[in-house]
Motif scaffolding. Structure first.
Motif, PDB file in Angstrom:
ATOM      1  N   GLU A 232      51.568  47.264  41.237  1.00 21.20           N
ATOM      2  CA  GLU A 232      51.253  48.294  42.217  1.00 21.20           C
ATOM      3  C   GLU A 232      49.738  48.351  42.329  1.00 21.20           C
ATOM      4  N   LEU A 233      49.226  48.611  43.519  1.00 25.11           N
ATOM      5  CA  LEU A 233      47.790  48.791  43.735  1.00 25.11           C
ATOM      6  C   LEU A 233      47.524  50.240  44.102  1.00 25.11           C
ATOM      7  N   VAL A 234      46.467  50.815  43.517  1.00 30.49           N
ATOM      8  CA  VAL A 234      46.101  52.205  43.744  1.00 30.49           C
ATOM      9  C   VAL A 234      44.635  52.253  44.152  1.00 30.49           C
ATOM     10  N   ASN A 235      44.334  53.005  45.219  1.00 32.56           N
ATOM     11  CA  ASN A 235      42.938  53.231  45.582  1.00 32.56           C
ATOM     12  C   ASN A 235      42.478  54.489  44.858  1.00 32.56           C
ATOM     13  N   ASN A 236      41.675  54.303  43.809  1.00 32.27           N
ATOM     14  CA  ASN A 236      41.146  55.445  43.067  1.00 32.27           C
ATOM     15  C   ASN A 236      39.653  55.612  43.335  1.00 32.27           C
ATOM     16  N   GLY A 237      39.170  54.981  44.390  1.00 34.49           N
ATOM     17  CA  GLY A 237      37.760  55.077  44.761  1.00 34.49           C
ATOM     18  C   GLY A 237      37.530  56.171  45.793  1.00 34.49           C
ATOM     19  N   SER A 238      36.310  56.235  46.294  1.00 37.35           N
ATOM     20  CA  SER A 238      35.941  57.269  47.262  1.00 37.35           C
ATOM     21  C   SER A 238      35.867  56.741  48.694  1.00 37.35           C
ATOM     22  N   ALA A 239      36.270  55.485  48.896  1.00 38.36           N
ATOM     23  CA  ALA A 239      36.240  54.857  50.224  1.00 38.36           C
ATOM     24  C   ALA A 239      37.530  54.065  50.410  1.00 38.36           C
ATOM     25  N   PRO A 240      37.866  53.707  51.656  1.00 39.96           N
ATOM     26  CA  PRO A 240      39.048  52.870  51.872  1.00 39.96           C
ATOM     27  C   PRO A 240      38.958  51.553  51.090  1.00 39.96           C
ATOM     28  N   LEU A 241      40.097  51.109  50.597  1.00 37.93           N
ATOM     29  CA  LEU A 241      40.217  49.845  49.872  1.00 37.93           C
ATOM     30  C   LEU A 241      40.678  48.797  50.881  1.00 37.93           C
ATOM     31  N   GLN A 242      39.815  47.846  51.188  1.00 36.33           N
ATOM     32  CA  GLN A 242      40.105  46.822  52.195  1.00 36.33           C
ATOM     33  C   GLN A 242      40.575  45.553  51.505  1.00 36.33           C
TER      34      GLN A 242
ATOM     35  N   ALA B 216      45.626  56.658  48.062  1.00 36.21           N
ATOM     36  CA  ALA B 216      46.886  56.006  48.448  1.00 36.21           C
ATOM     37  C   ALA B 216      47.206  54.862  47.490  1.00 36.21           C
ATOM     38  N   HIS B 217      48.475  54.444  47.501  1.00 33.45           N
ATOM     39  CA  HIS B 217      48.908  53.324  46.657  1.00 33.45           C
ATOM     40  C   HIS B 217      50.035  52.579  47.358  1.00 33.45           C
ATOM     41  N   THR B 218      50.208  51.335  46.972  1.00 34.26           N
ATOM     42  CA  THR B 218      51.338  50.561  47.472  1.00 34.26           C
ATOM     43  C   THR B 218      52.586  51.029  46.733  1.00 34.26           C
ATOM     44  N   GLU B 219      53.735  50.674  47.249  1.00 29.31           N
ATOM     45  CA  GLU B 219      54.952  50.879  46.488  1.00 29.31           C
ATOM     46  C   GLU B 219      54.927  49.903  45.315  1.00 29.31           C
ATOM     47  N   SER B 220      55.786  50.111  44.327  1.00 28.85           N
ATOM     48  CA  SER B 220      55.915  49.146  43.240  1.00 28.85           C
ATOM     49  C   SER B 220      56.578  47.906  43.821  1.00 28.85           C
ATOM     50  N   LEU B 221      55.962  46.757  43.612  1.00 30.22           N
ATOM     51  CA  LEU B 221      56.424  45.513  44.222  1.00 30.22           C
ATOM     52  C   LEU B 221      56.660  44.447  43.168  1.00 30.22           C
ATOM     53  N   SER B 222      57.525  43.512  43.491  1.00 29.28           N
ATOM     54  CA  SER B 222      57.698  42.303  42.703  1.00 29.28           C
ATOM     55  C   SER B 222      57.547  41.147  43.671  1.00 29.28           C
ATOM     56  N   HIS B 223      56.976  40.065  43.184  1.00 28.39           N
ATOM     57  CA  HIS B 223      56.687  38.959  44.075  1.00 28.39           C
ATOM     58  C   HIS B 223      57.288  37.677  43.529  1.00 28.39           C
ATOM     59  N   PRO B 224      58.147  36.993  44.314  1.00 25.39           N
ATOM     60  CA  PRO B 224      58.784  35.772  43.805  1.00 25.39           C
ATOM     61  C   PRO B 224      57.820  34.590  43.670  1.00 25.39           C
TER      62      PRO B 224
END
Length: 115
Positions: A89-99, A43-51
């Protein structure tokens, strides 16, 4: 209220992601917010921008931070520092949930991509 039980907080879900607002305006917090987020494998987050500045504590799991045109790999426990105004954007490319624990002064907004 000084102790907030997470079981009583709203659990917001998106594809492969769980979000819990642990400390926000609904709890009387005005200067910052804290969110607990979990990204399932792939899973991954949407592309985000942060003020404002954003700090993400990766408690467990492994992923990629897509920022400034390239991926930066990480594994928890570590801290990601996102400068103000950065698209990411953050992407979980591992084999376990990204907390993750997100701490920010203003919520990030989705980045619109040209069609």
């Amino acid at each position: 209220m000084h102790v907030v039980q997470h079981a009583h907080l709203p659990h917001l879900s998106a594809a492969g992601e769980l979000r819990i607002p642990a400390a926000d305006v609904s709890r009387g917090i005005r200067a910052f917010e804290v969110w607990v987020r979990t990204l399932e494998t792939g899973a991954h987050t949407e592309s985000l921008s942060h003020p404002g500045e954003l700090v993400v504590l990766a408690l467990a799991g492994a992923g990629k931070l897509l920022i400034d045109g390239g991926p930066q790999r990480f594994s928890g426990p570590c801290t990601l520092v996102i400068p103000a105004g950065s698209a990411f954007e953050l992407v979980n490319n591992g084999s376990a949930p990204l907390q993750l624990i997100w701490v920010f002064t203003a919520p990030p907004s989705p980045v619109s991509r040209p069609a």
